[in-house]
Write an enzyme that holds these catalytic residues in place. Structure first.
Site, PDB file in Angstrom:
ATOM      1  N   CYS A   1       1.053  -0.719   0.076  1.00  0.00           N
ATOM      2  CA  CYS A   1      -0.122  -0.301   0.104  1.00  0.00           C
ATOM      3  C   CYS A   1       0.953   1.094  -0.090  1.00  0.00           C
ATOM      4  CB  CYS A   1      -0.823   0.488   1.365  1.00  0.00           C
ATOM      5  SG  CYS A   1      -2.586   1.004   0.850  1.00  0.00           S
TER       6      CYS A   1
ATOM      7  N   VAL B   1       0.219 -14.244  33.376  1.00  0.00           N
ATOM      8  CA  VAL B   1       1.684 -14.747  31.944  1.00  0.00           C
ATOM      9  C   VAL B   1       2.341 -14.375  31.795  1.00  0.00           C
ATOM     10  CG1 VAL B   1       0.385 -14.084  30.450  1.00  0.00           C
ATOM     11  CG2 VAL B   1       1.200 -16.890  30.738  1.00  0.00           C
ATOM     12  N   ASP B   2       2.942 -13.595  31.774  1.00  0.00           N
ATOM     13  CA  ASP B   2       4.598 -12.744  31.145  1.00  0.00           C
ATOM     14  C   ASP B   2       5.339 -13.021  32.323  1.00  0.00           C
ATOM     15  OD1 ASP B   2       2.235 -12.048  28.777  1.00  0.00           O
ATOM     16  OD2 ASP B   2       2.458 -10.149  30.140  1.00  0.00           O
TER      17      ASP B   2
ATOM     18  N   SER C   1       3.478 -11.626  38.912  1.00  0.00           N
ATOM     19  CA  SER C   1       2.330 -10.728  39.336  1.00  0.00           C
ATOM     20  C   SER C   1       1.388 -11.500  39.707  1.00  0.00           C
ATOM     21  CB  SER C   1       1.769  -9.870  38.527  1.00  0.00           C
ATOM     22  OG  SER C   1       1.357 -10.606  37.507  1.00  0.00           O
TER      23      SER C   1
ATOM     24  N   GLU D   1      -2.252  -9.034   4.627  1.00  0.00           N
ATOM     25  CA  GLU D   1      -1.765  -9.799   6.286  1.00  0.00           C
ATOM     26  C   GLU D   1      -3.058  -9.785   6.674  1.00  0.00           C
ATOM     27  OE1 GLU D   1      -0.813  -6.546   4.482  1.00  0.00           O
ATOM     28  OE2 GLU D   1      -1.342  -4.823   5.886  1.00  0.00           O
TER      29      GLU D   1
END
Ligand code: XMP
Length: 516
Positions: A80, A224-225, A221, A169
């Site tokens: 584009c 997951v991270d 915490s 994409e």
């Protein structure tokens, strides 16, 4: 490792290009489209992609491209704006057309080209442009056109420079992945070596080099991270040098603290500090009903507790590991890809002690190359419990923003129980993984009910379950009424203090996901 470098000119879909390519095994890296050529790291780069943009190439403030990017032997794909930028910079013409193309548009080939190997001659693409090529740059020829007879794809006669007007994409574009594969694996000849196993090996070597024998501190915490970073540190380093600190605010989900402890112990944690700080947090919130004030008190208390605990354990000199993701480090969208130093710290809180570490270069961010779904894959590769890896997201202030009005220990216990029943039922009914985020909210009203012959005055819980399309929007999960009725009955039966259950059917916007 072979990689594809994406120059981002501010398109909303730049991240999508990167992820599509990673999905078939080639590492991608995004840099601002305006990066000077001399500042770009071209090691391992097998191809360049110029992204789309909200700008017109002829706009005064349109993002420019360092011409040296067009003077290498590395193949280029312009998408584009990327195509229009390349065309204009190489001597062609771009113009605003009376017919704009937005959405689905069929494309037909005018010449065969390796970019379209395996793609049928006519296919439905996805367009989003008001400008089109009016004259191709010298040396280029048309290889495909749109149903409006606008150029849809061009290629250089003798160099590996190709450009497409449509967006491969986007999932609505038929054969989009094939076209990206043809460019990356075919034209660029990139080796698909990007896998979680390969990443794990690479990042482990880096971690050992960075940390050497120094102690490393990670604030966990429960999300997951940070849990994945914990697993990574324990696997890559000597577990004795890894210090893991988890602060239980008293506003965690049911079983969360126990699950975190179990997960990290199973991964070999030696120095695990589980701090019950509910006695700090809950009294500080006494009498406070304003959501912003509650957030501030919780945030400030995190800083106080973290600093106190770090000092009391004499680990203030450690390196600090953080679960910062790739998306936290790059800015996509309107900022023309400028690098935003958005650094996520534990529960969005930045303590002076931790900021000082960052300033001294003592911060390690081993997830900095990964997207969220890749972090989950890495968690599985590391052997983390899938229950932890696929757990729904939870806001930093925890139940504190799901108890509307004043937060008390009693209300935390009631909400934790109700939320526990809801989540357990979603899992039992096979619905948990279909839903992006689900939880209960405790409303600041009581309502009348009957139990047996007695009149009761119970709390009202609201259920929230959403399917997220992206960060800015969310749709409500369309439960079968039977599920809702049964879950409601289970909550009121099992959590005596709750007398009534409602289902929140508001999408985002106009509502937000959380209630406060
Ligand atoms: P909203 O309510 O803004 O939530 O639609 C969007 C997502 O962000 C989470 N959220 C937070 N996460 N600290 C966090 O770490 C916070 O203060 C916070 N507030 C909201 C929310 O759970 C949802 O996933």
């Amino acid at each position: 490792m072979d990689k594809i470098l994406i120059l981002d000119f501010g398109s909303q879909t730049t991240q999508l290009i990167a992820r599509r390519i990673r999905e078939f095994g080639v590492y991608t890296h995004i840099i601002p489209g305006t990066t000077p050529f001399k500042d770009a790291d071209l090691s391992g780069v097998k191809g360049l992609i110029f992204s789309g943009s909200p700008y017109s190439v002829y706009a005064e403030d349109a993002p420019t491209l360092d011409p040296d990017f067009l003077n290498t032997d590395v193949p280029v794909l312009g998408i584009c704006y990327g195509l229009q930028r390349m065309t204009r910079d190489l001597g062609g013409k771009v113009e605003k057309k009376s017919i704009r193309e937005f959405g689905r548009s069929s494309v037909t080939f005018t010449h065969t080209h390796p970019l379209f190997t395996g793609v049928p001659e006519g296919f439905i693409s996805w367009m989003s442009h008001g400008d089109s090529l009016d004259a191709l740059a010298p040396g280029f020829r048309l290889i495909a056109q749109s149903e409006n007879r606008h150029p849809a794809a061009v290629a250089h006669e003798s160099r590996d420079l190709v450009g497409i007007q449509f967006h491969p994409e986007v999932s609505h574009c038929q054969y989009g992945t094939e076209i990206l594969k043809n460019f990356v694996l075919g034209i660029c000849n990139a080796d698909p070596q990007w896998s979680m196993e390969a990443y794990l090996e690479e990042v482990s070597v880096e971690l050992r080099e960075q940390a050497r024998s120094k102690p490393v501190l990670l604030l966990i915490s429960g999300g997951v991270d940070s849990t994945v970073v914990g697993g990574l540190l324990l696997q890559a380093l000597d577990p004795e040098q890894v210090h893991l600190m988890y602060i239980d605010t008293g506003m965690m989900r049911k079983g969360e603290s126990q699950q975190v402890a179990k997960t990290l112990k199973a991964l070999g944690a030696k120095n695990l500090y589980l701090i019950d700080a509910s006695g700090d947090f809950l009294p500080a919130l006494s009498g406070i009903a304003d959501p912003e004030e509650k957030r501030k008190i919780i945030g400030d208390m995190f800083i106080q507790v973290q600093e106190r605990e770090i000092l009391s354990r004499n680990i203030q000199g450690s390196l600090l590991a953080q679960g910062t993701l790739y998306t936290d480090l790059i800015e996509s969208g309107k900022g023309i890809g400028s690098k935003a130093q958005v650094i996520k710290s534990h529960h969005n809180v930045r303590s002076p002690l931790i900021e000082a570490k960052r300033a001294r270069g003592e911060v390690i961010e081993p997830l900095g190359k990964l997207y969220k779904d890749e972090v989950r894959k890495l968690g599985i590769t590391l052997g983390l419990d899938p229950e932890v890896v696929y757990r729904h997201p939870f806001p930093g202030p925890g139940l504190g923003v799901r108890i509307l009005g004043e937060v008390t220990r009693e209300k935390c216990d009631i909400l934790r129980e109700a939320d526990g029943v809801f989540i357990e039922e979603l899992k039992r009914r096979g619905l948990y993984s279909e839903i992006w985020q689900a939880f209960c909210v405790l409303l600041p009203v009581r309502s009348v009910g009957v139990a047996g012959d007695a009149r009761e005055y119970g709390y009202v819980a609201a259920l929230r379950a959403i399917i997220r399309s992206d960060g800015m929007t969310a749709d409500v999960y369309p439960f079968e009424m039977k599920d809702l009725l049964e879950i409601s009955a289970m909550i009121t039966n099992q959590v005596g203090a709750i007398g009534r259950v409602t289902y929140d059917i508001s999408s985002k916007p106009p509502a937000t996901i959380e209630w406060e």
